[in-house]
Design a protein around this motif. Sequence first.
Motif, short mmCIF file in Angstrom:
data_model
loop_
_atom_site.label_atom_id
_atom_site.label_comp_id
_atom_site.label_asym_id
_atom_site.label_seq_id
_atom_site.Cartn_x
_atom_site.Cartn_y
_atom_site.Cartn_z
N PRO A 25 23.58 83.63 -65.73
CA PRO A 25 22.50 83.46 -66.43
C PRO A 25 21.24 84.13 -66.08
O PRO A 25 21.12 84.21 -64.72
CB PRO A 25 22.16 82.10 -66.81
N THR A 26 20.37 84.59 -66.86
CA THR A 26 19.08 85.15 -66.44
C THR A 26 17.84 84.24 -66.86
O THR A 26 17.97 83.62 -68.01
CB THR A 26 18.64 86.58 -66.81
N VAL A 27 16.99 84.51 -66.32
CA VAL A 27 15.71 83.51 -66.61
C VAL A 27 14.30 84.56 -66.74
O VAL A 27 14.21 85.40 -65.85
CB VAL A 27 15.16 82.39 -65.83
N ARG A 28 13.52 84.29 -67.98
CA ARG A 28 12.39 85.23 -67.94
C ARG A 28 11.29 83.96 -67.45
O ARG A 28 11.03 83.07 -67.81
CB ARG A 28 12.15 85.38 -69.33
N ILE A 29 10.30 84.81 -66.49
CA ILE A 29 9.49 84.04 -65.71
C ILE A 29 7.93 84.55 -66.10
O ILE A 29 7.91 85.61 -65.65
CB ILE A 29 9.78 84.01 -64.43
N ARG A 30 7.24 83.96 -66.49
CA ARG A 30 6.06 84.34 -66.75
C ARG A 30 4.88 83.32 -65.77
O ARG A 30 5.08 82.19 -66.00
CB ARG A 30 5.14 84.28 -68.08
N GLY A 31 4.16 83.92 -65.05
CA GLY A 31 3.43 83.02 -64.24
C GLY A 31 2.42 83.53 -62.99
O GLY A 31 2.17 84.69 -63.30
N THR A 32 2.01 82.68 -62.09
CA THR A 32 1.22 83.07 -61.22
C THR A 32 1.83 82.81 -59.72
O THR A 32 2.32 81.76 -59.70
CB THR A 32 -0.29 82.54 -61.45
N ARG A 46 3.91 79.60 -66.69
CA ARG A 46 2.72 79.33 -67.66
C ARG A 46 3.10 78.06 -68.25
O ARG A 46 2.04 77.54 -68.77
CB ARG A 46 3.03 80.47 -68.75
N GLU A 47 4.32 77.33 -68.09
CA GLU A 47 4.60 76.12 -68.48
C GLU A 47 3.98 74.96 -67.50
O GLU A 47 3.91 73.85 -67.77
CB GLU A 47 5.88 75.79 -69.00
N GLY A 48 3.48 75.29 -66.48
CA GLY A 48 3.22 74.51 -65.38
C GLY A 48 4.25 74.24 -64.29
O GLY A 48 4.10 73.42 -63.54
N THR A 49 5.56 74.84 -64.47
CA THR A 49 6.59 74.33 -63.61
C THR A 49 6.45 75.25 -62.33
O THR A 49 6.25 76.43 -62.11
CB THR A 49 8.08 74.87 -64.33
N ASP A 50 6.82 74.55 -61.31
CA ASP A 50 6.90 75.05 -59.91
C ASP A 50 8.26 75.70 -59.77
O ASP A 50 9.22 75.22 -59.92
CB ASP A 50 6.62 74.10 -58.71
N MET A 51 8.24 77.12 -59.47
CA MET A 51 9.66 77.75 -59.43
C MET A 51 9.54 78.60 -57.99
O MET A 51 8.61 79.18 -57.49
CB MET A 51 9.77 78.87 -60.48
N LYS A 52 10.83 78.69 -57.44
CA LYS A 52 10.95 79.58 -56.23
C LYS A 52 11.84 80.68 -56.60
O LYS A 52 13.15 80.60 -57.22
CB LYS A 52 11.50 78.62 -54.98
N VAL A 53 11.25 81.97 -56.53
CA VAL A 53 12.08 83.20 -56.64
C VAL A 53 12.37 83.95 -55.49
O VAL A 53 11.09 84.42 -54.73
CB VAL A 53 11.33 83.82 -57.97
N ARG A 54 13.43 84.34 -55.02
CA ARG A 54 13.82 85.18 -53.92
C ARG A 54 13.90 86.64 -54.56
O ARG A 54 14.60 86.70 -55.69
CB ARG A 54 15.13 84.61 -53.32
N ASP A 113 10.31 85.61 -76.69
CA ASP A 113 9.74 83.97 -76.31
C ASP A 113 8.38 84.01 -75.99
O ASP A 113 7.57 83.12 -75.33
CB ASP A 113 10.62 83.48 -75.33
N LEU A 114 7.48 85.24 -76.46
CA LEU A 114 6.05 85.15 -76.17
C LEU A 114 5.56 83.94 -76.91
O LEU A 114 4.45 83.16 -76.04
CB LEU A 114 5.34 86.56 -76.46
N ARG A 115 5.56 83.85 -78.10
CA ARG A 115 5.26 82.75 -79.00
C ARG A 115 6.34 82.37 -80.08
O ARG A 115 7.17 83.24 -80.04
CB ARG A 115 4.06 83.48 -80.00
N PRO A 116 6.27 81.23 -80.44
CA PRO A 116 7.55 80.84 -81.28
C PRO A 116 7.38 82.01 -82.55
O PRO A 116 6.54 82.04 -83.22
CB PRO A 116 6.60 79.46 -81.79
#
Length: 202
Positions: A25-32, A46-54, A113-116
Motif C-alpha cells: 500500500p502507498t500513503v500520500r503525505i503532506r506536511g513539514t 498536515r493532520e498533526g501526525t508524527d511520521m517517519k519516512v525513510r 484528497d486535497l479537500r473532501p
Amino acid sequence: MPRLLAAALTLISVLGSWAWAQQPPTVRIRGTIEAVDGPLLMVKSREGTDMKVRVTDNVAVFGVAKTAMSEIKPGSYIGVSAMPEPDGTQKAVAVHIFPENQRGVAEGFRPWDLRPGSTMTNATVAERVAGTDGEKIRVKYKDGEKNVVVPPDTPIVTFLVGDKSELKPGAKIIIFGAVQKEDGTLEANRVNVGRDGIMPPM
C-alpha cells in the motif's frame, strides 16, 4: 481441451489476483519536515501526525515553485486539483505544470484528497479562454476531457529538479506515494519540496 483451457484461465486469474494483492500500500503525505537523521525524515503531517519516512538512496527531489498563469499554454501537460461545479466544470484549487520529461505521468481524472470531494486531472491543455471569473481551460486526457475554471487567486506551481540538501527541517513537502513496508515503516523514492517556504498546494 476446453476444460484444460478453463483451468488455465482460472489459475491465471488467481495468480493475477494474488500478485495484485501483494502490491504494497502507498500513503500520500503532506506536511513539514521536523528533523532529519541520515535517510530518515521526521515529518509532522498536515493532520498533526508524527511520521517517519525513510528515503531511498536514489531518492528524486523536486522543488515546487510558484509560477504564472501565462506559463500554461496549449500543449502544456498539467495537473489540476479542483472542486466539481454543478454545471460539470472543475473549479481549480491549484494547478501544477509538469516538466516535459514527466508528460503523461498519472494521466487521467480521479478523486483526490486535497479537500473532501476534490478531484485531480492530469491532462494536456487543448485550449485557453479568458473569462470574467478567471481563465477557462479545456484539457484532454486519454479517456476524455474536462473544462476547468481557474480563478485569479489559484496557486500555480511547477516542478524543478532539486537535491537532497532541500530535505531539511522546516521544509514543506508532499510525497505522492510513500510505500508502507510490512514492518509499518514508510519509504519514499520521490519527495516534492516547496520552494521559498510555500506548501505544495496540490
